[in-house]
Structure formats: C-alpha cells, structure tokens
Design an enzyme around this catalytic site. Sequence first.
Site, PDB file in Angstrom:
ATOM      1  N   THR A   3      -4.701  -8.399 -11.215  1.00 36.09           N
ATOM      2  CA  THR A   3      -4.138  -8.112 -12.542  1.00 36.09           C
ATOM      3  C   THR A   3      -3.102  -9.144 -12.966  1.00 36.09           C
ATOM      4  O   THR A   3      -3.006  -9.500 -14.146  1.00 36.09           O
ATOM      5  CB  THR A   3      -3.471  -6.711 -12.525  1.00 36.09           C
ATOM      6  OG1 THR A   3      -4.473  -5.764 -12.217  1.00 36.09           O
ATOM      7  CG2 THR A   3      -2.846  -6.364 -13.852  1.00 36.09           C
ATOM      8  N   SER A  33      -9.478  -7.756  -6.877  1.00 33.11           N
ATOM      9  CA  SER A  33      -9.407  -7.627  -5.419  1.00 33.11           C
ATOM     10  C   SER A  33     -10.351  -6.561  -4.867  1.00 33.11           C
ATOM     11  O   SER A  33     -10.527  -6.464  -3.661  1.00 33.11           O
ATOM     12  CB  SER A  33      -7.978  -7.390  -4.955  1.00 33.11           C
ATOM     13  OG  SER A  33      -7.608  -6.061  -5.148  1.00 33.11           O
ATOM     14  N   SER A  34     -10.983  -5.788  -5.733  1.00 29.00           N
ATOM     15  CA  SER A  34     -12.007  -4.856  -5.235  1.00 29.00           C
ATOM     16  C   SER A  34     -13.190  -5.638  -4.673  1.00 29.00           C
ATOM     17  O   SER A  34     -13.996  -5.090  -3.913  1.00 29.00           O
ATOM     18  CB  SER A  34     -12.489  -3.939  -6.360  1.00 29.00           C
ATOM     19  OG  SER A  34     -11.383  -3.291  -6.914  1.00 29.00           O
ATOM     20  N   THR A  61      -3.764  -5.659  -6.509  1.00 27.78           N
ATOM     21  CA  THR A  61      -3.099  -4.638  -5.696  1.00 27.78           C
ATOM     22  C   THR A  61      -4.085  -3.729  -4.942  1.00 27.78           C
ATOM     23  O   THR A  61      -3.735  -3.166  -3.909  1.00 27.78           O
ATOM     24  CB  THR A  61      -2.183  -3.748  -6.561  1.00 27.78           C
ATOM     25  OG1 THR A  61      -2.967  -3.164  -7.598  1.00 27.78           O
ATOM     26  CG2 THR A  61      -1.041  -4.525  -7.156  1.00 27.78           C
ATOM     27  N   ASP A  62      -5.306  -3.597  -5.499  1.00 24.85           N
ATOM     28  CA  ASP A  62      -6.223  -2.588  -4.936  1.00 24.85           C
ATOM     29  C   ASP A  62      -6.480  -2.764  -3.442  1.00 24.85           C
ATOM     30  O   ASP A  62      -6.501  -1.793  -2.691  1.00 24.85           O
ATOM     31  CB  ASP A  62      -7.554  -2.593  -5.695  1.00 24.85           C
ATOM     32  CG  ASP A  62      -7.403  -2.037  -7.101  1.00 24.85           C
ATOM     33  OD1 ASP A  62      -6.358  -1.421  -7.390  1.00 24.85           O
ATOM     34  OD2 ASP A  62      -8.319  -2.221  -7.925  1.00 24.85           O
ATOM     35  N   THR A  94       0.576   0.294   2.513  1.00 28.94           N
ATOM     36  CA  THR A  94      -0.507   1.038   1.865  1.00 28.94           C
ATOM     37  C   THR A  94      -0.220   1.086   0.373  1.00 28.94           C
ATOM     38  O   THR A  94       0.940   1.250  -0.017  1.00 28.94           O
ATOM     39  CB  THR A  94      -0.525   2.494   2.406  1.00 28.94           C
ATOM     40  OG1 THR A  94      -0.784   2.434   3.804  1.00 28.94           O
ATOM     41  CG2 THR A  94      -1.584   3.341   1.757  1.00 28.94           C
ATOM     42  N   THR A 143      -4.437   9.419  11.903  1.00 24.64           N
ATOM     43  CA  THR A 143      -4.211  10.642  11.118  1.00 24.64           C
ATOM     44  C   THR A 143      -4.443  10.424   9.627  1.00 24.64           C
ATOM     45  O   THR A 143      -4.203   9.345   9.101  1.00 24.64           O
ATOM     46  CB  THR A 143      -2.788  11.200  11.351  1.00 24.64           C
ATOM     47  OG1 THR A 143      -2.572  12.282  10.440  1.00 24.64           O
ATOM     48  CG2 THR A 143      -1.700  10.162  11.130  1.00 24.64           C
ATOM     49  N   GLN A 144      -4.894  11.500   8.978  1.00 23.76           N
ATOM     50  CA  GLN A 144      -5.045  11.464   7.515  1.00 23.76           C
ATOM     51  C   GLN A 144      -3.685  11.518   6.818  1.00 23.76           C
ATOM     52  O   GLN A 144      -3.574  11.202   5.641  1.00 23.76           O
ATOM     53  CB  GLN A 144      -5.853  12.687   7.044  1.00 23.76           C
ATOM     54  CG  GLN A 144      -7.281  12.683   7.488  1.00 23.76           C
ATOM     55  CD  GLN A 144      -8.013  13.969   7.109  1.00 23.76           C
ATOM     56  OE1 GLN A 144      -7.405  14.924   6.626  1.00 23.76           O
ATOM     57  NE2 GLN A 144      -9.307  13.987   7.317  1.00 23.76           N
ATOM     58  N   CYS A 145      -2.661  11.954   7.552  1.00 20.87           N
ATOM     59  CA  CYS A 145      -1.328  12.073   6.931  1.00 20.87           C
ATOM     60  C   CYS A 145      -0.776  10.676   6.645  1.00 20.87           C
ATOM     61  O   CYS A 145      -0.868   9.796   7.504  1.00 20.87           O
ATOM     62  CB  CYS A 145      -0.363  12.793   7.854  1.00 20.87           C
ATOM     63  SG  CYS A 145      -0.881  14.437   8.289  1.00 20.87           S
TER      64      CYS A 145
HETATM   65  N1  ASP Z   1      -8.140  -4.139  -9.915  1.00 21.43           N
HETATM   66  C1  ASP Z   1      -6.990  -4.990  -9.763  1.00 21.43           C
HETATM   67  C2  ASP Z   1      -7.143  -5.779  -8.475  1.00 21.43           C
HETATM   68  O1  ASP Z   1      -6.917  -5.249  -7.425  1.00 21.43           O
HETATM   69  C3  ASP Z   1      -5.740  -4.169  -9.731  1.00 21.43           C
HETATM   70  C4  ASP Z   1      -4.468  -4.960  -9.585  1.00 21.43           C
HETATM   71  O2  ASP Z   1      -4.418  -6.141  -9.405  1.00 21.43           O
HETATM   72  O3  ASP Z   1      -3.418  -4.320  -9.683  1.00 21.43           O
HETATM   73  O4  ASP Z   1      -7.527  -6.924  -8.530  1.00 21.43           O
END
Ligand code: ASP
Length: 346
Positions: free
Chosen positions: A17, A62-63, A93-94, A170, A282-284
């Site tokens: 982003t 980043s996905s 961020t993803d 995370t 753990t899932q926590c």
């Molecule tokens: N979909 C974006 C990415 O991870 C989200 C971001 O950058 O905040 O590339």
Amino acid sequence: MSEKPRPRILMIYTGGTIGMKENPVTKALEPFDFNHLLDNVPKLKMLDYDISHHQFHTPIDSSDMNPRHWGQIVKVIDDNYDNFDGFVVLHGTDTMAYTASALSFMLQNLSKPVIITGSQLPIGEVRTDGEENLITALQIAAARDTDGRPTVREVAILFENYLWRGNRSTKRSADNFDAFRSNNYPELAKIGLGISFNKEALWRSKSSSPQLEVHYDMDTNLLCLDLFPGMRECMVRHILNTPGLKAVVLKTFGAGNAPAEPWFSEAIRDAVNKGIIVVNITQCPNGEVDPYRYMTGLELAQTGVVPGHDLTFEAAITKLMYLLGKGLNTDEVKRLMQYNLCGEMS
Ligand code: ASP
C-alpha cells in the site's frame, strides 16, 4: 577532526500500500513505481543519509509474496551487505510478518539492521502513515551504539509507534495504523518524541564478528491444521494424507490442547509414524504451548508432536520451510524446532 561518515542505507521496495495509487477506472489500489514514492516524501532529503534504492521489477501486493521473492530480497541484501550500514524493506502489511520471519532465518548471523515497514494508507494520501513509518525506519536503520556498531542487528518491523522483532510479529489490524504486535516479546523500541530502544530486548549474537550466512532454499511442503470443535475425521485424515507432505503446523486450543477422541490421536500418530513433522502451536495470540499442563496436551506430545512453545504461526511456518530446505533429517528438524535460532522463541 574527522567527520562521521553519512549512514549508507539501501531501501528495497517490494510493493504494498505504501507505494500504491488509485486506479482512476476501477478505483482499486494498485502498486505504483518507486519514483512516485520519492516524489511524495520530499522530507527524505532532510535526512543526512546516503540513500540508495532497489525496486522489485514489478512491485507486488504482498498477498502475492512467496519464497522466491524472499530469495530476491536476501540476494539484494547479500550483494550489498558490505556497502551499506542498514537496509529498509518497503513491503505490504498483509504478509509482512511472514517475510520478517522468513528473512530472520534466511539471513543467519545478521549484524546489520533490516527494518521492514509499509503503511495502511498510500504515501500520496493526505493522512498517510507511510511518511512517518518510512522516515522512522530509515532513522532506526542508521542508529549506532556508542561503539559505532549498529543498534539493531536483526530483522525488525517498524510500524506506527513500535519496533518489533520480525520473527515475533503478527499483523493484528486491517485498518488501525498501529497494525502490528509481538504478543510474546517486548518491543525493541518505542517511538515517541525520540526513538527509545529497549536495549535488553535487542538481539545480540554470541559471536563478536558474525559472518552473514545466506540461505535460499525454503521447502514449502507443509500445511496448517487449525483445530475447531466438530472437526471431521475424514477431513483431518485427508489433509494428513496430502502427497508430499513433510510438516504440519497444528494450531491447538489454549496451552496446546487437542480433542482426546481416539480417532484424532490415531490420525496424528499415523502422520508422525510416516515421518511427517507435526508442530504444536497455540491458537491464542498470547502465551505458549505447555504439553504437560493438561492430559489432552500430554497425549499429543506422547504421539511425537513437537511443542512449538511460543512461536508465532508465521515463525513456525517459515522456520519449518528453512529447516526442511536445509535438507536436515526429521529428528534434527524436530530438535531445532525447539531451539531458539535467532530470537524467535523464549
Ligand atoms: N494488500 C496490501 C499489501 O499487503 C496491504 C498493505 O500494504 O497494507 O500489499
């Protein structure tokens, strides 16, 4: 009197982003090129640093990140390691926490800062968080201890008001500027009027002159099995019988507990007996797996499941990729999954 040399920082722009722009037709955010980013942060010129940059051929959301991209980042850092004091990776961020974890394993014996940052709003937008994140990341990459050595000697995520250890982080919010957390480890620095480093929390290598060792092979023959009440045997067995499967990250309840039903233990035992490495986390969001606390956790440990202690999911996945990629045998991978390699577990 000799002047202190200007810090030399290499920025690696992968996409995300921070560098995106709205498509005038679809209105969706799309990756844009690096020059657009520099045009929008004229303040960068106020930093007395030598900043160079390297851009991914095609910046990505980043996905779309995968181990090949991690290899590209590692190669750029390795090729330029001696010529720069620090590295800033701009990233979406993803999957930032996955990249941060992966890089921490792929860049063994790191002794310079690799600071990953990005933003929730594109840098060209009026209320962007990208400008501050970028400038603070550069300042952290340039920070020195009194002996002249880099203050940060590890992979870390800078976001909003905190610097977090990369392999402890995370993503916790899809819309909050304060988007990252390290639930089982304190912040490496707090950002306020100044940058206040948490010296005790920073990673320090035992060796006085660590030599960077890069590693590219990440073995992705692994899966995650996230437990929920009511899971069906045929589906669990189907997952565990996936051809080529070498490891499973088992996300369990609470302190590492799973159903005590015989079919479940049997399915896990069959997988372990076939040589599949099963790691229990753990899932926590906070806390760790303690296989001796409840009978339901103990049973798992007795079937040969490896306790992942307080590893994050991102760190568990990328650590397995790294250890499997090294071609180690099953017992060695199991042993090292319980050993702290670079600050990823307590
Ligand atoms: N979909 C974006 C990415 O991870 C989200 C971001 O950058 O905040 O590339």
